[in-house]
Design an enzyme around this catalytic site. Structure first.
Site, short mmCIF file in Angstrom:
data_model
loop_
_atom_site.label_atom_id
_atom_site.label_comp_id
_atom_site.label_asym_id
_atom_site.label_seq_id
_atom_site.Cartn_x
_atom_site.Cartn_y
_atom_site.Cartn_z
N SER A 79 0.86 -1.18 0.00
CA SER A 79 0.00 0.00 0.00
C SER A 79 0.90 1.24 0.00
CB SER A 79 -0.88 -0.04 1.26
OG SER A 79 -1.65 1.12 1.35
N LYS B 64 -1.20 -0.86 -4.24
CA LYS B 64 -2.41 -0.09 -3.87
C LYS B 64 -2.00 1.36 -3.69
CE LYS B 64 -4.92 0.10 0.44
NZ LYS B 64 -5.70 -0.68 1.43
N GLU C 184 -11.32 0.89 -3.44
CA GLU C 184 -11.61 0.58 -2.05
C GLU C 184 -12.21 1.79 -1.33
OE1 GLU C 184 -8.17 -1.09 -0.14
OE2 GLU C 184 -9.00 -0.88 1.88
N LYS D 206 -10.23 -7.24 7.61
CA LYS D 206 -9.18 -6.96 8.59
C LYS D 206 -9.68 -7.56 9.89
CE LYS D 206 -7.72 -2.53 6.66
NZ LYS D 206 -7.91 -1.06 6.72
N ASP E 32 -14.11 -1.57 2.97
CA ASP E 32 -13.20 -1.78 4.10
C ASP E 32 -13.92 -1.23 5.35
OD1 ASP E 32 -11.22 -1.45 6.06
OD2 ASP E 32 -9.77 -0.48 4.79
N GLY F 8 -4.47 -4.42 5.94
CA GLY F 8 -3.40 -4.20 6.92
C GLY F 8 -3.65 -2.93 7.69
N ASP G 162 -7.34 3.22 -2.93
CA ASP G 162 -8.07 3.25 -1.65
C ASP G 162 -8.29 4.71 -1.24
OD1 ASP G 162 -9.17 2.86 0.85
OD2 ASP G 162 -7.43 1.85 1.71
N LYS H 98 -3.05 5.07 -2.41
CA LYS H 98 -3.98 5.86 -1.61
C LYS H 98 -4.36 7.08 -2.43
CE LYS H 98 -4.18 3.65 2.33
NZ LYS H 98 -5.45 3.24 2.93
#
Ligand code: SMG
Ligand code: MG
Length: 373
Positions: A135, A161, A213, A262, A238, A290, A188, A163
Protein backbone atom coordinates in the site's frame (compact mmCIF):
# COMPACT_ATOMS: atom_id res chain seq x y z
CA UNK A 1 -9.06 -23.52 29.20
CA UNK A 2 -8.94 -20.79 31.84
CA UNK A 3 -7.12 -17.55 31.09
CA UNK A 4 -5.12 -16.81 34.23
CA UNK A 5 -3.81 -13.35 33.42
CA UNK A 6 -3.80 -10.79 30.66
CA UNK A 7 -1.04 -8.30 29.96
CA UNK A 8 -1.46 -5.07 28.00
CA UNK A 9 1.70 -3.37 26.73
CA UNK A 10 2.14 -0.20 24.68
CA UNK A 11 5.11 0.97 22.67
CA UNK A 12 5.65 3.67 20.04
CA UNK A 13 7.44 2.66 16.84
CA UNK A 14 8.83 4.80 14.03
CA UNK A 15 7.83 3.96 10.46
CA UNK A 16 10.63 3.62 7.91
CA UNK A 17 8.84 6.27 5.79
CA UNK A 18 5.86 8.60 6.40
CA UNK A 19 2.54 7.12 5.21
CA UNK A 20 -0.10 9.59 3.98
CA UNK A 21 -3.76 8.72 3.47
CA UNK A 22 -6.84 10.87 2.89
CA UNK A 23 -7.12 11.29 6.68
CA UNK A 24 -3.52 12.24 7.52
CA UNK A 25 0.14 11.32 7.69
CA UNK A 26 1.50 8.61 10.00
CA UNK A 27 5.17 8.96 11.03
CA UNK A 28 5.10 6.74 14.07
CA UNK A 29 2.55 4.38 15.49
CA UNK A 30 1.55 3.45 19.02
CA UNK A 31 1.18 -0.31 19.19
CA UNK A 32 -0.72 -2.22 21.86
CA UNK A 33 0.30 -5.83 22.36
CA UNK A 34 -1.74 -8.31 24.37
CA UNK A 35 -0.41 -11.43 26.06
CA UNK A 36 -2.88 -13.98 27.43
CA UNK A 37 -1.58 -16.63 29.81
CA UNK A 38 -3.24 -20.00 30.37
CA UNK A 39 -2.13 -23.62 30.93
CA UNK A 40 1.46 -22.38 31.26
CA UNK A 41 1.43 -21.03 27.69
CA UNK A 42 1.30 -17.45 26.32
CA UNK A 43 -0.75 -16.27 23.34
CA UNK A 44 -0.03 -12.95 21.63
CA UNK A 45 -2.34 -10.46 19.97
CA UNK A 46 -2.21 -6.86 18.77
CA UNK A 47 -4.75 -4.07 18.85
CA UNK A 48 -4.98 -2.28 15.49
CA UNK A 49 -6.51 0.99 16.77
CA UNK A 50 -4.56 4.18 16.03
CA UNK A 51 -3.82 7.07 18.40
CA UNK A 52 -6.68 9.16 16.99
CA UNK A 53 -10.20 8.33 15.75
CA UNK A 54 -9.42 8.89 12.05
CA UNK A 55 -9.80 5.44 10.53
CA UNK A 56 -12.40 4.36 13.11
CA UNK A 57 -13.97 5.68 16.32
CA UNK A 58 -11.76 3.39 18.37
CA UNK A 59 -8.40 4.68 19.57
CA UNK A 60 -5.54 3.17 21.56
CA UNK A 61 -7.00 4.82 24.68
CA UNK A 62 -10.60 3.60 24.18
CA UNK A 63 -9.37 0.09 23.40
CA UNK A 64 -7.18 -0.01 26.51
CA UNK A 65 -10.11 1.19 28.63
CA UNK A 66 -12.61 -1.29 27.14
CA UNK A 67 -10.17 -4.21 27.41
CA UNK A 68 -9.13 -3.47 30.95
CA UNK A 69 -12.56 -2.53 32.37
CA UNK A 70 -14.97 -4.73 30.43
CA UNK A 71 -13.43 -7.43 28.23
CA UNK A 72 -10.53 -8.78 30.27
CA UNK A 73 -12.64 -9.30 33.42
CA UNK A 74 -15.16 -11.32 31.39
CA UNK A 75 -12.47 -13.37 29.67
CA UNK A 76 -10.84 -14.15 33.03
CA UNK A 77 -14.13 -15.59 34.31
CA UNK A 78 -14.80 -17.73 31.25
CA UNK A 79 -14.06 -21.38 30.71
CA UNK A 80 -13.09 -21.67 27.06
CA UNK A 81 -13.56 -24.92 25.14
CA UNK A 82 -12.42 -23.44 21.83
CA UNK A 83 -11.23 -20.03 20.63
CA UNK A 84 -14.65 -19.35 19.01
CA UNK A 85 -16.06 -19.05 22.55
CA UNK A 86 -14.28 -15.72 23.08
CA UNK A 87 -16.61 -13.82 20.75
CA UNK A 88 -19.60 -15.14 22.73
CA UNK A 89 -17.99 -14.12 26.04
CA UNK A 90 -17.85 -10.54 24.69
CA UNK A 91 -21.46 -10.52 23.42
CA UNK A 92 -22.72 -8.09 26.07
CA UNK A 93 -20.26 -5.41 24.95
CA UNK A 94 -21.41 -3.47 21.91
CA UNK A 95 -18.97 -2.35 19.23
CA UNK A 96 -15.28 -1.92 20.12
CA UNK A 97 -14.25 -4.63 17.66
CA UNK A 98 -10.58 -3.60 17.75
CA UNK A 99 -10.46 -4.08 21.53
CA UNK A 100 -12.28 -7.42 21.23
CA UNK A 101 -10.08 -8.61 18.35
CA UNK A 102 -6.84 -7.99 20.26
CA UNK A 103 -7.91 -10.42 23.01
CA UNK A 104 -9.71 -12.86 20.73
CA UNK A 105 -6.72 -13.23 18.43
CA UNK A 106 -4.34 -13.70 21.38
CA UNK A 107 -6.61 -16.57 22.51
CA UNK A 108 -6.45 -18.18 19.03
CA UNK A 109 -2.65 -18.06 19.27
CA UNK A 110 -2.83 -19.57 22.77
CA UNK A 111 -5.04 -22.46 21.61
CA UNK A 112 -2.80 -23.11 18.59
CA UNK A 113 0.33 -23.16 20.78
CA UNK A 114 -1.33 -25.43 23.33
CA UNK A 115 -2.21 -27.86 20.53
CA UNK A 116 1.27 -27.58 19.01
CA UNK A 117 -0.18 -26.52 15.64
CA UNK A 118 0.22 -23.41 13.55
CA UNK A 119 -2.48 -20.76 13.79
CA UNK A 120 -2.99 -21.10 10.03
CA UNK A 121 -3.85 -24.79 10.35
CA UNK A 122 -6.10 -24.20 13.38
CA UNK A 123 -8.01 -21.62 11.33
CA UNK A 124 -8.35 -24.05 8.42
CA UNK A 125 -5.77 -22.44 6.14
CA UNK A 126 -4.89 -24.22 2.92
CA UNK A 127 -1.91 -22.27 1.56
CA UNK A 128 1.71 -22.25 2.65
CA UNK A 129 2.38 -18.89 0.93
CA UNK A 130 -0.04 -16.00 0.66
CA UNK A 131 -0.08 -13.51 -2.25
CA UNK A 132 0.73 -9.98 -1.08
CA UNK A 133 0.98 -6.41 -2.31
CA UNK A 134 2.03 -3.06 -0.95
CA UNK A 135 0.00 0.00 0.00
CA UNK A 136 1.59 3.25 -1.19
CA UNK A 137 0.70 6.53 0.51
CA UNK A 138 -0.24 9.82 -1.12
CA UNK A 139 2.80 11.60 -2.61
CA UNK A 140 3.52 15.27 -3.35
CA UNK A 141 3.59 14.75 -7.14
CA UNK A 142 2.76 12.08 -9.72
CA UNK A 143 6.51 11.83 -10.55
CA UNK A 144 7.42 11.10 -6.92
CA UNK A 145 4.67 8.49 -6.75
CA UNK A 146 5.84 6.81 -9.98
CA UNK A 147 9.35 6.60 -8.52
CA UNK A 148 8.19 5.01 -5.26
CA UNK A 149 5.96 2.54 -7.12
CA UNK A 150 8.94 1.66 -9.34
CA UNK A 151 10.98 0.82 -6.25
CA UNK A 152 8.27 -1.45 -4.85
CA UNK A 153 7.87 -3.20 -8.21
CA UNK A 154 11.65 -3.71 -8.29
CA UNK A 155 11.43 -5.17 -4.77
CA UNK A 156 9.08 -7.79 -6.23
CA UNK A 157 5.61 -6.56 -5.25
CA UNK A 158 3.24 -7.43 -8.07
CA UNK A 159 0.20 -5.64 -6.70
CA UNK A 160 0.27 -1.96 -5.83
CA UNK A 161 -2.41 -0.09 -3.87
CA UNK A 162 -2.44 3.68 -4.28
CA UNK A 163 -3.98 5.86 -1.61
CA UNK A 164 -6.08 8.62 -3.14
CA UNK A 165 -7.84 11.80 -1.99
CA UNK A 166 -9.51 14.68 -3.83
CA UNK A 167 -6.70 16.58 -5.59
CA UNK A 168 -4.38 13.55 -5.48
CA UNK A 169 -6.24 11.10 -7.63
CA UNK A 170 -6.72 10.86 -11.41
CA UNK A 171 -3.44 12.52 -12.44
CA UNK A 172 -1.52 10.30 -10.02
CA UNK A 173 -3.18 7.05 -11.05
CA UNK A 174 -2.87 7.92 -14.77
CA UNK A 175 0.87 8.54 -14.28
CA UNK A 176 1.37 5.17 -12.55
CA UNK A 177 -0.71 3.39 -15.19
CA UNK A 178 1.31 5.01 -18.00
CA UNK A 179 4.65 4.14 -16.37
CA UNK A 180 3.71 0.53 -15.50
CA UNK A 181 0.97 -0.60 -17.90
CA UNK A 182 1.17 -4.24 -16.75
CA UNK A 183 1.12 -3.65 -12.97
CA UNK A 184 -1.83 -4.81 -10.87
CA UNK A 185 -3.09 -1.51 -9.42
CA UNK A 186 -5.94 -0.71 -7.05
CA UNK A 187 -6.86 2.48 -5.18
CA UNK A 188 -8.07 3.25 -1.65
CA UNK A 189 -9.90 6.49 -0.82
CA UNK A 190 -10.58 5.88 2.89
CA UNK A 191 -14.03 7.50 2.48
CA UNK A 192 -12.76 10.82 1.10
CA UNK A 193 -15.46 11.19 -1.58
CA UNK A 194 -19.21 11.55 -2.05
CA UNK A 195 -21.58 10.75 -4.90
CA UNK A 196 -20.89 14.28 -6.19
CA UNK A 197 -17.47 12.88 -7.25
CA UNK A 198 -18.96 10.16 -9.47
CA UNK A 199 -17.28 11.64 -12.56
CA UNK A 200 -13.84 11.13 -10.93
CA UNK A 201 -14.64 7.45 -10.49
CA UNK A 202 -15.92 7.19 -14.06
CA UNK A 203 -12.47 8.36 -15.15
CA UNK A 204 -10.85 5.79 -12.84
CA UNK A 205 -13.04 3.16 -14.44
CA UNK A 206 -11.00 3.42 -17.64
CA UNK A 207 -7.66 2.76 -15.90
CA UNK A 208 -7.90 -1.02 -15.60
CA UNK A 209 -7.87 -1.08 -11.79
CA UNK A 210 -8.35 -4.27 -9.77
CA UNK A 211 -10.76 -2.49 -7.44
CA UNK A 212 -11.71 0.82 -5.85
CA UNK A 213 -11.61 0.58 -2.05
CA UNK A 214 -13.97 2.50 0.24
CA UNK A 215 -14.65 5.54 -1.97
CA UNK A 216 -17.64 6.83 0.07
CA UNK A 217 -18.69 7.23 3.73
CA UNK A 218 -17.15 4.96 6.38
CA UNK A 219 -20.44 3.26 7.28
CA UNK A 220 -22.27 3.79 4.02
CA UNK A 221 -24.01 0.88 2.27
CA UNK A 222 -26.51 2.80 0.16
CA UNK A 223 -24.59 5.41 -1.83
CA UNK A 224 -22.04 2.74 -2.68
CA UNK A 225 -24.83 0.81 -4.46
CA UNK A 226 -25.42 3.78 -6.70
CA UNK A 227 -21.73 4.30 -7.40
CA UNK A 228 -21.16 0.58 -8.08
CA UNK A 229 -24.00 0.67 -10.66
CA UNK A 230 -22.10 3.41 -12.53
CA UNK A 231 -18.82 1.47 -12.67
CA UNK A 232 -17.38 -1.68 -14.19
CA UNK A 233 -14.47 -1.70 -11.72
CA UNK A 234 -15.50 -3.57 -8.55
CA UNK A 235 -15.93 -1.53 -5.39
CA UNK A 236 -14.32 -3.11 -2.33
CA UNK A 237 -15.53 -2.11 1.13
CA UNK A 238 -13.20 -1.78 4.10
CA UNK A 239 -14.44 0.69 6.78
CA UNK A 240 -18.14 -0.11 6.09
CA UNK A 241 -17.79 -3.79 7.03
CA UNK A 242 -17.80 -4.48 10.77
CA UNK A 243 -19.49 -7.88 10.87
CA UNK A 244 -20.66 -10.89 8.84
CA UNK A 245 -24.10 -9.22 8.64
CA UNK A 246 -22.54 -6.08 7.15
CA UNK A 247 -20.80 -8.25 4.56
CA UNK A 248 -24.08 -10.01 3.72
CA UNK A 249 -25.96 -6.72 3.49
CA UNK A 250 -23.29 -5.18 1.25
CA UNK A 251 -23.29 -8.15 -1.14
CA UNK A 252 -27.09 -8.40 -1.20
CA UNK A 253 -27.56 -4.68 -1.78
CA UNK A 254 -24.76 -4.49 -4.35
CA UNK A 255 -22.74 -1.94 -2.35
CA UNK A 256 -19.55 -3.78 -3.35
CA UNK A 257 -18.34 -6.92 -5.10
CA UNK A 258 -15.18 -7.49 -3.05
CA UNK A 259 -14.55 -7.33 0.70
CA UNK A 260 -11.41 -6.34 2.57
CA UNK A 261 -11.21 -8.41 5.74
CA UNK A 262 -9.18 -6.96 8.59
CA UNK A 263 -9.51 -9.18 11.65
CA UNK A 264 -8.88 -6.17 13.88
CA UNK A 265 -11.82 -4.27 12.37
CA UNK A 266 -14.36 -7.11 12.53
CA UNK A 267 -13.62 -8.43 16.05
CA UNK A 268 -11.05 -11.14 15.41
CA UNK A 269 -10.51 -14.44 13.64
CA UNK A 270 -13.91 -16.06 14.25
CA UNK A 271 -15.73 -13.11 12.71
CA UNK A 272 -13.20 -12.89 9.88
CA UNK A 273 -13.68 -16.55 9.11
CA UNK A 274 -17.46 -16.14 9.08
CA UNK A 275 -17.12 -13.29 6.56
CA UNK A 276 -14.68 -15.37 4.53
CA UNK A 277 -17.07 -18.36 4.47
CA UNK A 278 -20.01 -16.18 3.46
CA UNK A 279 -18.05 -14.54 0.65
CA UNK A 280 -16.68 -17.88 -0.56
CA UNK A 281 -20.21 -19.28 -0.74
CA UNK A 282 -21.26 -16.29 -2.86
CA UNK A 283 -18.12 -16.28 -5.02
CA UNK A 284 -17.20 -12.80 -3.77
CA UNK A 285 -13.40 -12.41 -3.57
CA UNK A 286 -11.87 -11.33 -0.25
CA UNK A 287 -8.40 -10.17 0.72
CA UNK A 288 -6.69 -9.35 3.97
CA UNK A 289 -6.17 -5.67 4.79
CA UNK A 290 -3.40 -4.20 6.92
CA UNK A 291 -3.25 -1.67 9.74
CA UNK A 292 0.50 -1.03 9.90
CA UNK A 293 0.81 -3.84 12.41
CA UNK A 294 4.00 -5.07 14.05
CA UNK A 295 5.10 -8.61 13.21
CA UNK A 296 2.58 -9.90 15.80
CA UNK A 297 -0.46 -8.54 13.96
CA UNK A 298 1.15 -9.34 10.62
CA UNK A 299 1.62 -13.00 11.64
CA UNK A 300 -2.09 -13.17 12.52
CA UNK A 301 -3.03 -11.62 9.16
CA UNK A 302 -0.83 -14.07 7.26
CA UNK A 303 -2.38 -17.05 9.06
CA UNK A 304 -5.87 -15.77 8.23
CA UNK A 305 -4.95 -15.04 4.60
CA UNK A 306 -3.99 -18.72 4.17
CA UNK A 307 -7.72 -19.58 4.04
CA UNK A 308 -8.87 -20.60 0.55
CA UNK A 309 -11.19 -17.65 -0.17
CA UNK A 310 -8.42 -15.04 0.16
CA UNK A 311 -7.92 -14.99 -3.58
CA UNK A 312 -6.61 -11.43 -3.98
CA UNK A 313 -3.21 -10.19 -2.69
CA UNK A 314 -3.32 -8.77 0.84
CA UNK A 315 -1.95 -5.52 2.26
CA UNK A 316 0.68 -7.62 3.99
CA UNK A 317 4.12 -6.41 3.06
CA UNK A 318 7.55 -7.57 4.21
CA UNK A 319 8.53 -6.43 7.70
CA UNK A 320 11.21 -4.10 6.26
CA UNK A 321 8.47 -1.92 4.74
CA UNK A 322 7.14 -0.93 8.16
CA UNK A 323 9.35 -0.25 11.19
CA UNK A 324 12.98 0.66 11.82
CA UNK A 325 12.90 -1.86 14.66
CA UNK A 326 10.00 -4.25 15.16
CA UNK A 327 9.20 -5.62 18.59
CA UNK A 328 8.74 -9.21 17.43
CA UNK A 329 10.48 -11.65 15.13
CA UNK A 330 11.45 -13.39 13.02
CA UNK A 331 10.46 -10.79 10.43
CA UNK A 332 8.67 -11.60 7.19
CA UNK A 333 10.36 -11.39 3.80
CA UNK A 334 8.93 -11.17 0.30
CA UNK A 335 9.33 -14.28 -1.85
CA UNK A 336 10.15 -13.93 -5.56
CA UNK A 337 6.56 -14.68 -6.53
CA UNK A 338 5.18 -11.73 -4.47
CA UNK A 339 4.10 -14.01 -1.64
CA UNK A 340 4.93 -14.31 2.05
CA UNK A 341 5.48 -17.73 3.59
CA UNK A 342 2.97 -18.79 6.24
CA UNK A 343 4.77 -19.77 9.48
CA UNK A 344 4.49 -23.52 10.00
CA UNK A 345 5.62 -23.65 13.65
CA UNK A 346 3.41 -23.53 16.70
CA UNK A 347 0.91 -20.63 17.00
CA UNK A 348 1.56 -17.39 15.09
CA UNK A 349 5.23 -18.27 14.67
CA UNK A 350 6.70 -15.03 16.03
CA UNK A 351 7.89 -14.06 19.51
CA UNK A 352 8.42 -10.76 21.30
CA UNK A 353 12.01 -9.51 21.28
CA UNK A 354 13.67 -9.34 24.71
CA UNK A 355 14.22 -6.03 26.51
CA UNK A 356 11.48 -3.95 24.89
CA UNK A 357 11.09 -0.60 26.62
CA UNK A 358 7.31 -0.52 27.01
CA UNK A 359 5.79 2.90 27.59
CA UNK A 360 2.75 1.64 29.41
CA UNK A 361 1.75 -1.70 30.84
CA UNK A 362 -0.98 -3.29 32.91
CA UNK A 363 -1.55 -6.85 34.09
CA UNK A 364 -5.03 -8.10 34.91
CA UNK A 365 -5.36 -11.33 36.87
CA UNK A 366 -8.20 -13.78 37.53
CA UNK A 367 -10.71 -13.53 40.39
CA UNK A 368 -11.59 -10.06 39.09
CA UNK A 369 -15.24 -9.39 39.95
CA UNK A 370 -17.35 -7.93 37.17
CA UNK A 371 -19.72 -5.42 38.69
CA UNK A 372 -23.15 -5.93 37.15
CA UNK A 373 -25.00 -2.65 37.33
O1 SMG B 1 -0.49 -2.43 6.86
O2 SMG B 1 0.37 -2.32 4.87
C1 SMG B 1 -0.38 -1.91 5.74
C2 SMG B 1 -1.22 -0.67 5.45
C3 SMG B 1 -2.34 -0.95 4.53
O3 SMG B 1 -3.29 0.96 3.50
C4 SMG B 1 -3.32 0.20 4.43
N1 SMG B 1 -4.24 0.31 5.41
O4 SMG B 1 -7.48 1.73 4.79
O5 SMG B 1 -6.63 -0.10 4.14
C5 SMG B 1 -6.52 0.96 4.76
C6 SMG B 1 -5.24 1.34 5.47
C7 SMG B 1 -5.53 1.67 6.92
C8 SMG B 1 -4.36 2.21 7.65
S1 SMG B 1 -3.93 3.81 7.13
C9 SMG B 1 -2.86 4.47 8.28
MG1 MG C 1 -8.67 0.64 3.26
Amino acid sequence: MRIESIELRQVQLELTAPFTTSFGTTLERSCVIIAVHGAGVTGLGECVAFDGPWYSYETIATAWHVISEFLAPRLLQADLTEPEDVWTVFAAVRGHNMAKAALEMACWDLFARCGGVSLASLLGGSRDRVPVGVSVGIHSSPEALVETVGRFLADGYRRIKLKIAPGSDIQFVVAVRAAYPEALVQVDANSAYTLADTSTFRQMDGLNLLLIEQPLGPDDMVDHVQLQRELTTPICLDESIHSPDDARHALELGSCRIINIKPGRVGGHSQSRAIHDLCLSRAAPVWCGGMLETNIGRAHNIALASLPGFSLPGDISASARYYERDIAGPGFVLNEDSTITVPAGSGIGVELEPNIRWQRSETIRGQHQVAVT
